[in-house]
Design an enzyme around this catalytic site. Structure first.
Site, PDB file in Angstrom:
ATOM      1  CG  ASP A  67      25.491  45.415  64.785  1.00  0.00           C
ATOM      2  OD1 ASP A  67      24.730  44.469  65.054  1.00  0.00           O
ATOM      3  OD2 ASP A  67      25.221  46.270  63.930  1.00  0.00           O
ATOM      4  CG  ASN A 136      22.995  56.505  58.647  1.00  0.00           C
ATOM      5  OD1 ASN A 136      22.944  55.291  58.456  1.00  0.00           O
ATOM      6  ND2 ASN A 136      23.517  57.014  59.746  1.00  0.00           N
ATOM      7  CG  HIS A 138      23.853  52.199  59.849  1.00  0.00           C
ATOM      8  ND1 HIS A 138      23.109  53.088  60.598  1.00  0.00           N
ATOM      9  CD2 HIS A 138      23.258  50.995  60.017  1.00  0.00           C
ATOM     10  CE1 HIS A 138      22.114  52.436  61.177  1.00  0.00           C
ATOM     11  NE2 HIS A 138      22.178  51.167  60.840  1.00  0.00           N
ATOM     12  CD  GLU A 143      25.652  55.250  62.562  1.00  0.00           C
ATOM     13  OE1 GLU A 143      25.220  55.331  61.394  1.00  0.00           O
ATOM     14  OE2 GLU A 143      24.901  55.134  63.552  1.00  0.00           O
TER      15      GLU A 143
HETATM   16  C1  GLP Z   1      20.506  48.557  62.858  1.00  0.00           C
HETATM   17  C2  GLP Z   1      21.566  47.437  62.796  1.00  0.00           C
HETATM   18  C3  GLP Z   1      21.897  47.104  61.367  1.00  0.00           C
HETATM   19  C4  GLP Z   1      20.603  47.073  60.587  1.00  0.00           C
HETATM   20  C5  GLP Z   1      20.092  48.475  60.429  1.00  0.00           C
HETATM   21  C6  GLP Z   1      18.707  48.565  59.821  1.00  0.00           C
HETATM   22  O1  GLP Z   1      20.849  49.603  63.645  1.00  0.00           O
HETATM   23  N1  GLP Z   1      22.758  47.683  63.506  1.00  0.00           N
HETATM   24  O2  GLP Z   1      22.593  45.873  61.298  1.00  0.00           O
HETATM   25  O3  GLP Z   1      20.816  46.541  59.304  1.00  0.00           O
HETATM   26  O4  GLP Z   1      20.209  49.191  61.634  1.00  0.00           O
HETATM   27  O5  GLP Z   1      17.737  48.211  60.736  1.00  0.00           O
HETATM   28  P1  GLP Z   1      16.243  47.817  60.330  1.00  0.00           P
HETATM   29  O6  GLP Z   1      16.331  46.495  59.664  1.00  0.00           O
HETATM   30  O7  GLP Z   1      15.503  47.766  61.619  1.00  0.00           O
HETATM   31  O8  GLP Z   1      15.759  48.878  59.414  1.00  0.00           O
END
Ligand code: GLP
Length: 246
Positions: A67, A136, A138, A143
């Site tokens: 992404d 949440n 995702h 989302e």
């Molecule tokens: C982000 C990314 C995801 C990631 C998630 C968790 O927003 N788009 O690919 O896995 O949220 O992030 P973190 O590893 O900082 O908890």
């Protein structure tokens, strides 16, 4: 789903790196799906260390990131392109032309979604996709409520995601409100998936994933329908849950 419980973030990062290195050695032309966020940073650090010490080569590896924020160019320090260059690509022998990340600063973002999806298909899809999980549920930036049939698309970020990611920005106002993300069906086409989970703040999410129903209201639950998922989770995230679900 295979679950590997580890002590802490350090061990998760070591195990994940070992896992990836083994796959790269088995298939030097592997198509790797990569994730951003705090979770994989330690893993990438270990990949760099291994590259320096043991010479594991990424010359023939192709990568596809999940992404990118809409509105940020690759030069923006908060873009995922910048993140990946900083945290991994600049420190290994990968050909930058083989590193693919959706472009968040395109004039025609719908066109970019189509381009990314067909690029993936032209490369034969992802062999190993690394995933983190949002609190949440995702995956990528899919989302809650995203359809399981979704392909690469534009998504409005949930307020909880904007809050969670604000830590990387100077202020919450700077966090983009939209992103371009591989869809759920895009992710599910990966031959193999490695989900990394660390920390107390992910406990609820991993609990829901392991014990809850498969539902579009909790995107990560779709992983239960995938034939080859490995979860590496640390104690803070998973202790007490694993025995409950096996
Ligand atoms: C982000 C990314 C995801 C990631 C998630 C968790 O927003 N788009 O690919 O896995 O949220 O992030 P973190 O590893 O900082 O908890």
């Amino acid at each position: 789903m295979k679950i590997i419980e580890v002590k802490d973030y350090t061990e998760m990062s070591q195990k994940a790196a070992e896992y990836i290195i083994e796959k790269v050695c088995q298939n030097p032309k592997i198509n790797l799906g990569l994730a951003t966020g705090g979770t994989p940073v330690g893993t990438y650090k270990n990949l760099i260390e291994d590259h320096e010490k043991n010479g594991t080569s990424y010359q023939n590896v192709t990568t596809f990131n999940l992404d990118e924020y809409i509105g940020l160019s690759g030069e923006n320090k908060n873009s995922y392109r910048y993140f990946m260059d900083e945290k991994l690509f600049n420190h290994i022998d990968i050909n930058k032309n083989n590193t693919n990340i959706p472009r968040g600063d395109c004039k025609d973002i719908e066109e970019e979604c189509l381009r990314y999806e067909s690029l993936l298909a032209n490369y034969g899809g992802i062999d190993l996709q690394i995933l983190g999980i949002g609190s949440n549920g995702h995956i990528g930036f899919n989302e809650p409520g995203t359809t399981f049939t979704s392909q690469t698309h534009v998504i409005k970020l949930a307020p909880s995601t904007i809050n969670a990611n604000a830590r990387f920005f100077k202020s919450i106002e700077e966090v983009p409100t939209k992103a371009i993300t591989m869809g759920i069906s895009t992710i599910m086409k990966s031959k193999e998936i490695l989900l990394l989970v660390s920390g107390e703040n992910k406990k609820e999410a991993i609990g829901k994933l392991l014990t809850g129903k498969v539902s579009e209201s909790f995107p990560a639950s779709v992983l239960k329908n995938h034939p080859c998922v490995t979860i590496i989770a640390d104690k803070a995230a998973i202790s007490g849950l694993k025995s409950h679900c096996q």
